[in-house]
Motif scaffolding. Structure first.
Motif, PDB file in Angstrom:
ATOM      1  N   PHE A 153      19.746  32.089 -13.650  1.00  0.00           N
ATOM      2  CA  PHE A 153      20.494  32.801 -12.604  1.00  0.00           C
ATOM      3  C   PHE A 153      21.154  33.926 -12.570  1.00  0.00           C
ATOM      4  O   PHE A 153      21.022  34.765 -11.648  1.00  0.00           O
ATOM      5  CB  PHE A 153      21.124  31.417 -11.874  1.00  0.00           C
ATOM      6  CG  PHE A 153      20.347  30.367 -11.310  1.00  0.00           C
ATOM      7  CD1 PHE A 153      19.508  30.644  -9.991  1.00  0.00           C
ATOM      8  CD2 PHE A 153      20.109  29.098 -11.947  1.00  0.00           C
ATOM      9  CE1 PHE A 153      18.692  29.879  -9.388  1.00  0.00           C
ATOM     10  CE2 PHE A 153      19.372  28.239 -11.262  1.00  0.00           C
ATOM     11  CZ  PHE A 153      18.607  28.477  -9.876  1.00  0.00           C
ATOM     12  N   HIS A 154      22.051  33.988 -13.877  1.00  0.00           N
ATOM     13  CA  HIS A 154      22.788  35.120 -14.048  1.00  0.00           C
ATOM     14  C   HIS A 154      21.873  36.358 -14.403  1.00  0.00           C
ATOM     15  O   HIS A 154      22.292  37.207 -13.896  1.00  0.00           O
ATOM     16  CB  HIS A 154      23.659  34.848 -15.518  1.00  0.00           C
ATOM     17  CG  HIS A 154      24.696  34.043 -15.253  1.00  0.00           C
ATOM     18  ND1 HIS A 154      25.519  33.442 -15.988  1.00  0.00           N
ATOM     19  CD2 HIS A 154      25.265  33.593 -14.220  1.00  0.00           C
ATOM     20  CE1 HIS A 154      26.334  32.512 -15.728  1.00  0.00           C
ATOM     21  NE2 HIS A 154      26.340  32.675 -14.566  1.00  0.00           N
ATOM     22  N   CYS A 155      20.864  36.114 -14.842  1.00  0.00           N
ATOM     23  CA  CYS A 155      19.659  37.331 -15.224  1.00  0.00           C
ATOM     24  C   CYS A 155      19.167  37.749 -13.687  1.00  0.00           C
ATOM     25  O   CYS A 155      19.158  38.793 -13.353  1.00  0.00           O
ATOM     26  CB  CYS A 155      18.509  36.794 -15.928  1.00  0.00           C
ATOM     27  SG  CYS A 155      18.948  36.590 -17.807  1.00  0.00           S
TER      28      CYS A 155
ATOM     29  N   ALA B  94       8.285  19.634 -15.578  1.00  0.00           N
ATOM     30  CA  ALA B  94       9.140  19.511 -14.601  1.00  0.00           C
ATOM     31  C   ALA B  94      10.424  20.251 -14.752  1.00  0.00           C
ATOM     32  O   ALA B  94      11.456  19.753 -15.182  1.00  0.00           O
ATOM     33  CB  ALA B  94       9.519  18.037 -14.409  1.00  0.00           C
ATOM     34  N   PRO B  95      10.130  21.636 -14.952  1.00  0.00           N
ATOM     35  CA  PRO B  95      11.169  22.249 -15.376  1.00  0.00           C
ATOM     36  C   PRO B  95      12.379  22.662 -14.591  1.00  0.00           C
ATOM     37  O   PRO B  95      12.156  22.519 -13.502  1.00  0.00           O
ATOM     38  CB  PRO B  95      10.356  23.836 -15.854  1.00  0.00           C
ATOM     39  CG  PRO B  95       9.258  23.715 -14.758  1.00  0.00           C
ATOM     40  CD  PRO B  95       8.974  22.231 -14.713  1.00  0.00           C
ATOM     41  N   VAL B  96      13.533  22.787 -15.020  1.00  0.00           N
ATOM     42  CA  VAL B  96      14.735  22.995 -14.514  1.00  0.00           C
ATOM     43  C   VAL B  96      15.212  24.523 -14.926  1.00  0.00           C
ATOM     44  O   VAL B  96      15.412  24.729 -15.821  1.00  0.00           O
ATOM     45  CB  VAL B  96      15.646  22.028 -14.779  1.00  0.00           C
ATOM     46  CG1 VAL B  96      17.033  22.404 -13.770  1.00  0.00           C
ATOM     47  CG2 VAL B  96      15.184  20.556 -14.088  1.00  0.00           C
ATOM     48  N   ALA B  97      15.698  25.178 -13.936  1.00  0.00           N
ATOM     49  CA  ALA B  97      16.154  26.380 -14.148  1.00  0.00           C
ATOM     50  C   ALA B  97      17.628  26.402 -14.843  1.00  0.00           C
ATOM     51  O   ALA B  97      18.149  25.760 -14.327  1.00  0.00           O
ATOM     52  CB  ALA B  97      16.135  27.629 -12.744  1.00  0.00           C
TER      53      ALA B  97
ATOM     54  N   CYS C 189      11.557  38.320 -12.274  1.00  0.00           N
ATOM     55  CA  CYS C 189      11.914  37.499 -13.615  1.00  0.00           C
ATOM     56  C   CYS C 189      11.214  36.271 -13.892  1.00  0.00           C
ATOM     57  O   CYS C 189      11.021  35.504 -12.947  1.00  0.00           O
ATOM     58  CB  CYS C 189      13.389  37.306 -13.196  1.00  0.00           C
ATOM     59  SG  CYS C 189      14.722  38.783 -13.422  1.00  0.00           S
ATOM     60  N   VAL C 190      10.839  36.224 -15.248  1.00  0.00           N
ATOM     61  CA  VAL C 190      10.159  35.072 -15.576  1.00  0.00           C
ATOM     62  C   VAL C 190      10.633  34.278 -16.534  1.00  0.00           C
ATOM     63  O   VAL C 190      10.898  34.589 -17.407  1.00  0.00           O
ATOM     64  CB  VAL C 190       8.789  35.395 -15.727  1.00  0.00           C
ATOM     65  CG1 VAL C 190       7.678  33.993 -16.182  1.00  0.00           C
ATOM     66  CG2 VAL C 190       7.989  36.048 -14.598  1.00  0.00           C
ATOM     67  N   GLU C 191      10.698  32.865 -16.410  1.00  0.00           N
ATOM     68  CA  GLU C 191      11.110  32.025 -17.501  1.00  0.00           C
ATOM     69  C   GLU C 191      10.021  31.166 -17.757  1.00  0.00           C
ATOM     70  O   GLU C 191       9.273  30.727 -17.132  1.00  0.00           O
ATOM     71  CB  GLU C 191      12.200  30.946 -16.926  1.00  0.00           C
ATOM     72  CG  GLU C 191      13.033  30.217 -17.923  1.00  0.00           C
ATOM     73  CD  GLU C 191      13.720  30.891 -18.964  1.00  0.00           C
ATOM     74  OE1 GLU C 191      14.514  30.184 -19.637  1.00  0.00           O
ATOM     75  OE2 GLU C 191      14.179  32.199 -18.549  1.00  0.00           O
TER      76      GLU C 191
ATOM     77  N   GLN D 251      16.469  26.223  -5.236  1.00  0.00           N
ATOM     78  CA  GLN D 251      17.235  27.400  -5.515  1.00  0.00           C
ATOM     79  C   GLN D 251      16.521  28.581  -5.400  1.00  0.00           C
ATOM     80  O   GLN D 251      16.908  29.651  -5.605  1.00  0.00           O
ATOM     81  CB  GLN D 251      17.824  27.315  -7.241  1.00  0.00           C
ATOM     82  CG  GLN D 251      18.745  26.175  -7.717  1.00  0.00           C
ATOM     83  CD  GLN D 251      18.201  24.650  -7.692  1.00  0.00           C
ATOM     84  OE1 GLN D 251      17.128  24.774  -8.084  1.00  0.00           O
ATOM     85  NE2 GLN D 251      19.001  23.821  -7.216  1.00  0.00           N
ATOM     86  N   GLY D 252      15.407  28.407  -4.736  1.00  0.00           N
ATOM     87  CA  GLY D 252      14.378  29.524  -4.564  1.00  0.00           C
ATOM     88  C   GLY D 252      13.533  29.806  -5.465  1.00  0.00           C
ATOM     89  O   GLY D 252      13.230  31.178  -5.525  1.00  0.00           O
ATOM     90  N   ILE D 253      13.556  29.480  -6.724  1.00  0.00           N
ATOM     91  CA  ILE D 253      12.907  29.707  -7.767  1.00  0.00           C
ATOM     92  C   ILE D 253      11.178  29.028  -7.707  1.00  0.00           C
ATOM     93  O   ILE D 253      11.006  27.859  -7.203  1.00  0.00           O
ATOM     94  CB  ILE D 253      13.265  29.177  -9.103  1.00  0.00           C
ATOM     95  CG1 ILE D 253      14.793  29.695  -9.133  1.00  0.00           C
ATOM     96  CG2 ILE D 253      12.699  29.996 -10.337  1.00  0.00           C
ATOM     97  CD1 ILE D 253      14.890  31.211  -9.339  1.00  0.00           C
TER      98      ILE D 253
END
Length: 389
Positions: free
Chosen positions: A346-348, A338-341, A330-332, A371-373
């Motif tokens: 997380f639901h995806c 300085a991105p934040v998930a 999964c890629v955002e 968060q492991g991303i």
């Protein structure tokens, strides 16, 4: 000269197969590539450009006799979609003397070129796609921001200044609308309507496609819009990114997202004339998203499929990368350094049970957050992680 990533693979195929076909948009560098391939093929070369009347006439008079007179040479046929009747004949000519590297063929439209071709040349040919220059092919001397702003067409990327760039892009778009699309697909349409469609698509970059609404704005039917989009996708100008469906009890968005593939074309249609204008434009986030989507499309393995995922409850993932029936990542996509998930991302991940999860950003970073991303820069993701999926 910029080395194309697909070139070594094609060279290997030419040692085994009688013919290879290279598909891609006009001006992406197909002619340059096939001439380089022919030079290493160690055979006498015959080059036919079917956009030239003289070369077209050579085959139009008696293609069989002409091609059979070159059984020992390597014949390059450029823009073969202008004479699709050649495909059944090529099968017979190849079978007359089935030796490796006899034909190198290009075409600028997947729909027109492939119609009937797989059946005619099954087992005799390998197909390759040559997209505009991708981030994975970019020389160190060309900054990523320049590539993002100008796009990947070789001439646009290397042209001397932005003023000349604007002129080249204007000519490219006009030629496609007024000449190439009508010829490729044997269609007639209002060129002013098609130009307005291109402009509207630029402002809808990364949006969920609603063909009926788009048709109302253009004063045509939704069916007509879908047909026009079919032409543009077959000519490699746009991508309709399909939604990913899984068997869960959720209400999902089921329409595709729409992207103009080349960021240089996008920026021209948005009337952006310099990189600094892009960074202050309201569409900069959508432009960055489209840029990353196209770079993944250009660089990924052909067995890796691309989707997006969105639920009506708000969970969203920009890219879902799937191999077979297995979600590989999964890629955002975020422009922030300085991105934040988001909670929706997380639901995806939970829905899709993805083990490899990335936020691709514009900074030159590579780390895993709490968060492991994995937070990773665009070039690092394309060059390091994409090939492993």
């Amino acid at each position: 000269m910029i080395e194309r990533a697909v070139k070594p693979v094609i060279e290997k195929c030419l040692k085994v197969l009688p013919a290879i076909v290279i598909l891609g948009p006009g001006q992406a560098g197909k002619t340059t590539l096939i001439k380089l391939l022919a030079a290493k093929n160690k055979k006498e070369t015959i080059y036919l450009d079917l956009e030239k009347t003289s070369d077209f006439d050579k085959l139009n008079r008696d293609a069989e006799e002409y091609l059979l007179s070159y059984l020992n040479e390597c014949v390059l046929i450029d823009e073969i979609q202008r004479m699709p009747s050649l495909f059944p004949l090529l099968r017979a000519v190849i079978d007359e003397k089935r030796k490796p590297g006899r034909f190198i063929i290009t075409g600028s439209a997947s729909f027109a070129l492939l119609k009937g071709a797989p059946e005619s040349l099954a087992g005799r040919v390998a197909y390759f796609y040559l997209h505009p220059i991708g981030l994975h092919e970019l020389p160190a001397a060309i900054p990523m921001n320049k590539h993002w702003f100008r796009g990947g067409f070789p001439q646009a990327l290397t042209i001397r200044n932005n003023q000349l760039l604007q002129g080249w892009l204007d000519s490219f778009i006009t030629t496609y609308i007024e000449r190439d699309l009508p010829f490729l697909f044997d269609i007639r349409f209002s060129t002013s309507t098609m130009r307005r469609l291109w402009s509207m698509l630029a402002h809808l970059q990364g949006s969920i496609l609603n063909a009926e609404n788009l048709g109302n704005s253009l004063d045509v039917t939704g069916t007509t819009v879908k047909r026009y989009l079919d032409y543009l996708e077959a000519a490699f100008i746009i991508t309709r990114l399909q939604p990913y469906f899984i068997n869960i009890g959720k209400r999902l968005i089921k329409a595709p997202k729409i992207y103009i593939n080349d960021s240089g074309i996008l920026h021209y249609l948005l009337r952006l004339h310099a990189e600094k204008e892009l960074l202050n434009h309201p569409a900069v986030g959508a432009s960055w998203e489209g840029y990353i989507v196209s770079q993944v499309l250009y660089a990924k393995d052909s067995r890796l499929d691309m989707y997006y995922y969105r639920t009506q409850a708000g969970a969203e993932c920009d890219l879902v990368l799937v191999r077979g029936h297995v979600v590989k990542a999964c890629v955002e996509i975020k422009l922030s350094k300085a991105p934040v998930a988001t909670k929706g991302f997380f639901h995806c991940i939970e829905d899709l049970k993805s083990k490899n999860n990335f936020i691709v950003c514009s900074a030159d970073v590579d780390y895993i957050n709490k968060q492991g991303i994995r937070i990773v820069g665009a070039a690092i993701f394309i060059n390091k992680y994409l090939a492993k999926l």
